[in-house]
Design a protein around this motif. Sequence first.
Motif, PDB file in Angstrom:
ATOM      1  N   UNK A 127       0.795  -1.219   0.000  1.00  8.36           N
ATOM      2  CA  UNK A 127       0.000   0.000   0.000  1.00  8.36           C
ATOM      3  C   UNK A 127       0.830   1.272   0.000  1.00  8.36           C
ATOM      4  N   UNK A 128       2.100   1.183   0.433  1.00 12.16           N
ATOM      5  CA  UNK A 128       2.977   2.354   0.405  1.00 12.16           C
ATOM      6  C   UNK A 128       3.523   2.629  -1.001  1.00 12.16           C
ATOM      7  N   UNK A 129       3.541   1.613  -1.863  1.00 12.26           N
ATOM      8  CA  UNK A 129       4.287   1.723  -3.116  1.00 12.26           C
ATOM      9  C   UNK A 129       3.759   2.769  -4.101  1.00 12.26           C
ATOM     10  N   UNK A 130       2.450   2.933  -4.280  1.00 12.03           N
ATOM     11  CA  UNK A 130       2.017   3.968  -5.238  1.00 12.03           C
ATOM     12  C   UNK A 130       2.548   5.357  -4.896  1.00 12.03           C
ATOM     13  N   UNK A 131       2.449   5.753  -3.637  1.00  9.25           N
ATOM     14  CA  UNK A 131       2.963   7.070  -3.237  1.00  9.25           C
ATOM     15  C   UNK A 131       4.479   7.125  -3.367  1.00  9.25           C
ATOM     16  N   UNK A 132       5.145   6.022  -3.037  1.00 10.09           N
ATOM     17  CA  UNK A 132       6.603   6.006  -3.135  1.00 10.09           C
ATOM     18  C   UNK A 132       7.070   6.103  -4.577  1.00 10.09           C
ATOM     19  N   UNK A 133       6.365   5.444  -5.489  1.00 10.01           N
ATOM     20  CA  UNK A 133       6.759   5.516  -6.908  1.00 10.01           C
ATOM     21  C   UNK A 133       6.586   6.930  -7.447  1.00 10.01           C
ATOM     22  N   UNK A 134       5.593   7.648  -6.953  1.00 14.48           N
ATOM     23  CA  UNK A 134       5.420   9.050  -7.367  1.00 14.48           C
ATOM     24  C   UNK A 134       6.477   9.947  -6.744  1.00 14.48           C
ATOM     25  N   UNK A 162      -1.664   7.682   5.012  1.00 19.34           N
ATOM     26  CA  UNK A 162      -0.410   7.051   4.616  1.00 19.34           C
ATOM     27  C   UNK A 162       0.551   8.121   4.111  1.00 19.34           C
ATOM     28  N   UNK A 163       1.732   8.162   4.718  1.00 18.70           N
ATOM     29  CA  UNK A 163       2.762   9.104   4.296  1.00 18.70           C
ATOM     30  C   UNK A 163       3.994   8.371   3.805  1.00 18.70           C
ATOM     31  N   UNK A 164       5.076   9.104   3.623  1.00 16.31           N
ATOM     32  CA  UNK A 164       6.331   8.524   3.174  1.00 16.31           C
ATOM     33  C   UNK A 164       7.059   7.925   4.380  1.00 16.31           C
ATOM     34  N   UNK A 165       7.503   6.668   4.306  1.00 14.22           N
ATOM     35  CA  UNK A 165       8.224   6.065   5.438  1.00 14.22           C
ATOM     36  C   UNK A 165       9.481   6.861   5.798  1.00 14.22           C
ATOM     37  N   UNK A 166       9.775   6.887   7.082  1.00 18.14           N
ATOM     38  CA  UNK A 166      10.828   7.763   7.603  1.00 18.14           C
ATOM     39  C   UNK A 166      12.215   7.503   7.026  1.00 18.14           C
ATOM     40  N   UNK A 167      12.657   6.244   6.834  1.00 16.16           N
ATOM     41  CA  UNK A 167      13.998   6.044   6.272  1.00 16.16           C
ATOM     42  C   UNK A 167      14.184   6.663   4.882  1.00 16.16           C
ATOM     43  N   UNK A 168      13.119   6.710   4.092  1.00 18.97           N
ATOM     44  CA  UNK A 168      13.235   7.321   2.767  1.00 18.97           C
ATOM     45  C   UNK A 168      13.372   8.836   2.872  1.00 18.97           C
TER      46      UNK A 168
END
Length: 378
Positions: A57-64, A193-199
């Motif tokens: 579920x995190x991947x769409x936002x991360x790919x953008x 859902x936001x961007x995970x902290x390590x990224x």
Amino acid sequence: MPVTPFPLIEVAGPPLRRGEIHGEAARGRVALSIQHYSEQMGRMGFGKDRIAEVCNGFLPALRDWAPDLVEEMEGIARGAGCSLDEVVLLNARTEVLQIAHRETGHRDDEPDGCTGAVILPEGTAEGHVIHGQNWDWKAECAETSVVLHIRRENGPDLLTFTEAGGLARSGMNAAGIAITANYLECERDYRAVGIPLPLIRRRALEAQHFALALKVVATTPKSGSNNMMLSHAGGEAVNFECAPDEAFTLFSDEDMIVHANHWQSAVALSKLRETGLPSVPDSLYRDRRVRRRLMQARGKVTADDLKDALFDDFATPYAVCRPPLQKEGGNLSATVAMIIMEPALGRMQIAPLPAINRHFTEYQLEPECDFPTARAAE
């Protein structure tokens, strides 16, 4: 528990290749970390299928937001022989653990604590920034963490201490930027859902300019709260107490910033509700203990002074430097690592499990330029 230095992994090339090198070199540590978190969440009633669903579920936002970092995670998965969602788990484990806790009502995790400090050049003996922290988490992570030396073609090289498979945690880059982070909580957490902290930390470490690193931390939407402390070898530091949708700034007081795991900004406390203290009440004295020790050497603080402050064992085991402690849920909590950085020198020193081990390993990064010191200016 054996105490060995964290392995250094050097990566270079395009994102996919960097990830493959990382995954291949840390294959055993990546597998152990995936197993550890999967089993922990399984005990909470959060099964593998649900973990994979949340991670994907995190991947769409991360790919953008950062397609290159997703590509690097794909490389890690390929090199380590695991799935992409498992690498996302390692980079979003704080978020996934909190989501699991909220869905199941069962808490089987110790907050990702820390006590961190930055001392500005005017406060140090050699006239350059000293930045460090204790990372309090699961003692088992002493066997699953690594140091990455990332050589980049389109930006500054960087050195970061992180869990294997992770993109960044604490670190510094060749442009003189350093970052550490501390756990925080408030009532706004995990509503979106936001961007995970390590990224976010990785993007900050990729920045060529301090202003751009500050922008990444202050403006990127997050799932949960976090405190991020940034410094620059040129002689500046800014601390961001981040709610998911807003960041509150703290600046140096008497040439230093010290932060643990509770909100300090008066503005933040007027707008949100502190919810983390039931889990980390010791935060209220940990930062005070470190600041008090550093103030004894104010104007002539050295890296050894910061180490000494972070070794403080008042109220052990709930101390600044905590020994491995078996928790009710079965987790073994400890200060996993003490990290000391001097970005102007490109020097990072790390001691695993410092409450039972005082041996530091030095990792080196070549700075892009000679940073002026406060003593030279005088």
